[in-house]
Scaffold this motif. Structure first.
Motif, PDB file in Angstrom:
ATOM      1  N   ARG A  31       6.461   4.545   7.337  1.00 29.17           N
ATOM      2  CA  ARG A  31       5.508   3.811   6.734  1.00 29.17           C
ATOM      3  C   ARG A  31       5.927   2.868   5.608  1.00 29.17           C
ATOM      4  N   HIS A  32       6.591   3.276   4.750  1.00 31.29           N
ATOM      5  CA  HIS A  32       7.065   2.649   3.461  1.00 31.29           C
ATOM      6  C   HIS A  32       7.871   1.493   4.190  1.00 31.29           C
ATOM      7  N   GLU A  33       8.849   1.694   5.080  1.00 31.86           N
ATOM      8  CA  GLU A  33       9.680   0.615   5.817  1.00 31.86           C
ATOM      9  C   GLU A  33       8.857  -0.442   6.231  1.00 31.86           C
ATOM     10  N   VAL A  34       7.930   0.038   7.186  1.00 35.23           N
ATOM     11  CA  VAL A  34       7.089  -0.795   8.112  1.00 35.23           C
ATOM     12  C   VAL A  34       6.467  -1.908   6.956  1.00 35.23           C
ATOM     13  N   VAL A  35       5.709  -1.307   5.910  1.00 37.11           N
ATOM     14  CA  VAL A  35       5.068  -2.292   5.055  1.00 37.11           C
ATOM     15  C   VAL A  35       6.062  -3.142   4.317  1.00 37.11           C
ATOM     16  N   SER A  36       6.941  -2.549   3.595  1.00 38.01           N
ATOM     17  CA  SER A  36       7.976  -3.420   2.714  1.00 38.01           C
ATOM     18  C   SER A  36       8.850  -4.436   3.657  1.00 38.01           C
ATOM     19  N   ASP A  37       9.265  -3.986   4.763  1.00 36.30           N
ATOM     20  CA  ASP A  37       9.961  -4.870   5.594  1.00 36.30           C
ATOM     21  C   ASP A  37       9.257  -6.041   6.065  1.00 36.30           C
ATOM     22  N   LEU A  38       7.783  -5.969   6.383  1.00 38.79           N
ATOM     23  CA  LEU A  38       6.604  -6.877   6.799  1.00 38.79           C
ATOM     24  C   LEU A  38       6.385  -7.679   5.483  1.00 38.79           C
TER      25      LEU A  38
END
Length: 127
Positions: A31-38
């Motif tokens: 989840r963290h990677e999805v939001v930060s990457d976005l």
């Protein structure tokens, strides 16, 4: 926010409009990677702070430090081949530029440039 839906919605948007979402990072695992990457990717594509600056462009061993992705596009537009070019964003992600043609009958240099993430073997810059 639902993690699975957001991850797939982002990938669908990239595939539906490749010229508008040109940074292609590895598939986010958490989840963290999805939001930060976005948010990182949108900032880099739009040139908003803190994403402006600290880019690295290496073409055939010649390094430069453009201030944004639009400047990188301008420098790569004159290149016939992009195989030897590498781009590093301000967050340390390394990319291989590739041309995306909307139609196969267009000349190879036509179309937008996509930036495909590749594994980093070490930073291109001396940060």
């Amino acid at each position: 926010m639902e993690f699975h839906w957001l991850r797939h919605a982002w990938l669908d948007a990239q595939n539906a409009h490749p010229e508008g979402h040109r940074l292609r990072r590895f598939y986010p695992a958490t989840r963290h990677e999805v939001v930060s990457d976005l948010f990182e990717t949108l900032g880099l594509e739009r040139g908003t702070a803190p994403a402006a600056g600290a880019w690295s462009l290496n073409i055939d061993g010649l390094a430069s430090h453009p201030s944004n992705i639009q400047e990188i596009d301008q420098r790569l537009a004159s290149q016939d081949r992009l195989e030897q070019a590498r781009v590093e964003d301000p967050f340390g992600h390394l990319y291989r530029p590739a041309r995306h043609r909307k139609h196969r009958y267009l000349r190879p240099a036509a179309g937008s440039i996509l930036y495909i993430e590749i594994p980093a073997r070490g930073s291109m810059s001396s940060r």
